[in-house]
Write a protein that holds these residues in place. Structure first.
Motif, mmCIF file in Angstrom:
data_model
loop_
_atom_site.group_PDB
_atom_site.id
_atom_site.type_symbol
_atom_site.label_atom_id
_atom_site.label_comp_id
_atom_site.label_asym_id
_atom_site.label_seq_id
_atom_site.Cartn_x
_atom_site.Cartn_y
_atom_site.Cartn_z
ATOM 1 N N TYR A 192 0.856 -1.187 0.000
ATOM 2 C CA TYR A 192 0.000 0.000 0.000
ATOM 3 C C TYR A 192 0.895 1.240 0.000
ATOM 4 O O TYR A 192 1.775 1.390 0.845
ATOM 5 N N TYR A 194 1.187 5.419 -0.004
ATOM 6 C CA TYR A 194 0.456 6.648 0.304
ATOM 7 C C TYR A 194 1.435 7.777 0.610
ATOM 8 O O TYR A 194 2.638 7.563 0.757
ATOM 9 N N HIS A 227 -0.614 -0.807 -4.645
ATOM 10 C CA HIS A 227 -1.924 -0.159 -4.669
ATOM 11 C C HIS A 227 -1.841 1.216 -4.007
ATOM 12 O O HIS A 227 -1.197 1.360 -2.957
ATOM 13 N N LYS A 230 -6.648 1.487 -1.043
ATOM 14 C CA LYS A 230 -6.800 0.229 -0.314
ATOM 15 C C LYS A 230 -8.036 -0.530 -0.780
ATOM 16 O O LYS A 230 -9.086 0.053 -1.036
ATOM 17 N N TYR A 236 -2.519 -6.161 3.328
ATOM 18 C CA TYR A 236 -1.274 -5.601 2.802
ATOM 19 C C TYR A 236 -0.080 -6.038 3.646
ATOM 20 O O TYR A 236 -0.071 -5.867 4.869
ATOM 21 N N ALA A 239 4.010 -1.458 3.338
ATOM 22 C CA ALA A 239 3.521 -0.122 2.986
ATOM 23 C C ALA A 239 4.709 0.719 2.555
ATOM 24 O O ALA A 239 5.841 0.506 3.002
#
Length: 395
Positions: A192, A194, A227, A230, A236, A239
């Motif tokens: 994941y 971000y 990704h 989510k 996951y 990260a």
């Protein structure tokens, strides 16, 4: 003509001798299939000529020795009864069959001195191939199912590889496709990605979207998927956090400078003169003309608009299973806006050709701070991709 024909024959003889020696060397080294391939290639044309006799003898001997070696190996593996040998047994039976199919189109191959054809005792291995393939398929299938019960990613990956091979040799075996899909999904690392804004400035939404658009990165591989949104059904494993630490944007600046350019240019023609100042004439009595050089000068007034933006960030690799930081990588980018316009007094010919583009221009509006930050995005994406490519989550 006779010399050319003799030279051609000599070259052909030398090449033939070299090929025979290579084939003999392969045979002596135990590289039987290499020797077979070399001989077969040379026997595809003019196989009945005297110059090809050595290749036929070498092919006959190499085939016999290769067959004996393979059958001895199979006999030993079958006596051991170890299922791990099934793949080797299956591939060796295929090798025995393929070797025969390679030689079959060339037959018969006459041995002129002995008045006989070369002997290649062929056998039908179809039953052994089918039987071994079925045993190997059953073994691979059961072994993959056992591996999947370990419930860890490396076991799922090994199970997938076994089933992938099984599907190659025996397509559609039982529920193999369903198991492969399951093993691949459970063996995949999901990451994941971000961002986090630790600056006191607003990060353009489109920059964050572009930076996390991994579909343009081409980074997903067989066992890793990234990704930026989510998905509920995904657990996951890792990260990746891109933290914007600082954004420094310079003031809008217009720098002025004045400088002079001089150049010698051709300005018409003039009579050529000798050392005494007399006009030079050609053999017909005409005055010889030469270029008349003139020094021209221009004063240039240059204006340079300048604005820069530097974005500093860091990339954190996080292990979601242990909630620990794996590694951190610095990430930075600088985007510079620079625009030059100019005018001049004097003779334009004094200016360099590559500078002429600046004349006739006018000042332009500076890009906004948001645009400057966004324009740094392409460089940031390239550097982020480089970090991910060089630093995998699993090592």
């Amino acid at each position: 003509m006779k010399k050319t024909t003799f030279l051609t024959l000599l070259i052909g003889l030398l090449i033939s001798c070299s090929g025979v020696k290579q084939t003999q060397s392969m045979l002596s080294d135990g590289n039987y299939d290499g020797a077979i391939n070399k001989a077969v290639e040379n026997l595809k044309t003019n196989k009945t000529s005297k110059g090809k006799q050595d290749y036929i003898y070498l092919l006959e001997e190499s085939f016999a020795k290769a067959k004996q070696r393979d059958l001895s190996s199979i006999s030993m593996w079958e006596k051991e009864g170890n299922p791990n040998n099934l793949e080797k047994t299956y591939n060796t039976y295929l090798q025995l069959q393929n070797r025969q199919q390679k030689i079959q189109p060339l037959l018969p191959l006459p041995l002129l001195k002995e008045g006989r054809n070369a002997i290649f005792p062929f056998d039908d291995y179809s039953s052994q191939i089918i039987d071994t393939k079925n045993k190997l398929s059953a073994y691979l299938y059961e072994n993959a199912r056992k591996l999947m019960k370990n419930n860890d990613k490396m076991s799922y990956r090994k199970a997938f590889e076994d089933m992938e091979y099984l599907n190659e040799i025996n397509p559609g075996y039982k529920d193999i496709q369903k198991l492969m899909d399951e093993a691949h999904f459970k063996g995949t690392d999901f990451v994941y990605v971000y961002t986090k804004n630790e600056t006191n400035m607003v990060i353009p939404t489109r920059l964050q979207s572009d930076l996390l658009d991994f579909s343009t990165f081409g980074l997903n591989d067989k066992w890793t998927v990234y990704h930026n949104n989510k998905q509920k059904e995904i657990k996951y494993d890792f990260a990746m956090l891109v933290s914007f630490r600082n954004i420094a944007i310079s003031p809008e600046q217009i720098k002025e400078r004045e400088f002079i350019k001089e150049k010698q240019v051709v300005d018409g023609k003039r009579p050529a003169l000798d050392a005494n100042g007399n006009q030079i004439k050609d053999e017909k009595g005409n005055v010889v003309m030469t270029d008349n050089f003139k020094t021209v000068r221009a004063t240039i007034y240059e204006f340079k608009q300048f604005k820069s933006c530097q974005v500093t960030a860091k990339v954190d690799y996080l292990d979601n299973r242990t909630n620990q930081l794996i590694d951190t990588f610095p990430l930075s980018s600088e985007y510079i806006f620079e625009y030059i316009y100019a005018n001049y007094n004097g003779d334009k010919r004094a200016c360099d050709d590559n500078y002429l583009q600046y004349f006739g221009r006018r000042s332009v509006a500076f890009p906004s701070n948001e645009q400057m930050v966004y324009d740094s995005g392409e460089d940031l994406k390239a550097k982020l991709k480089s970090i991910i490519t060089k630093n995998k989550f699993r090592r």
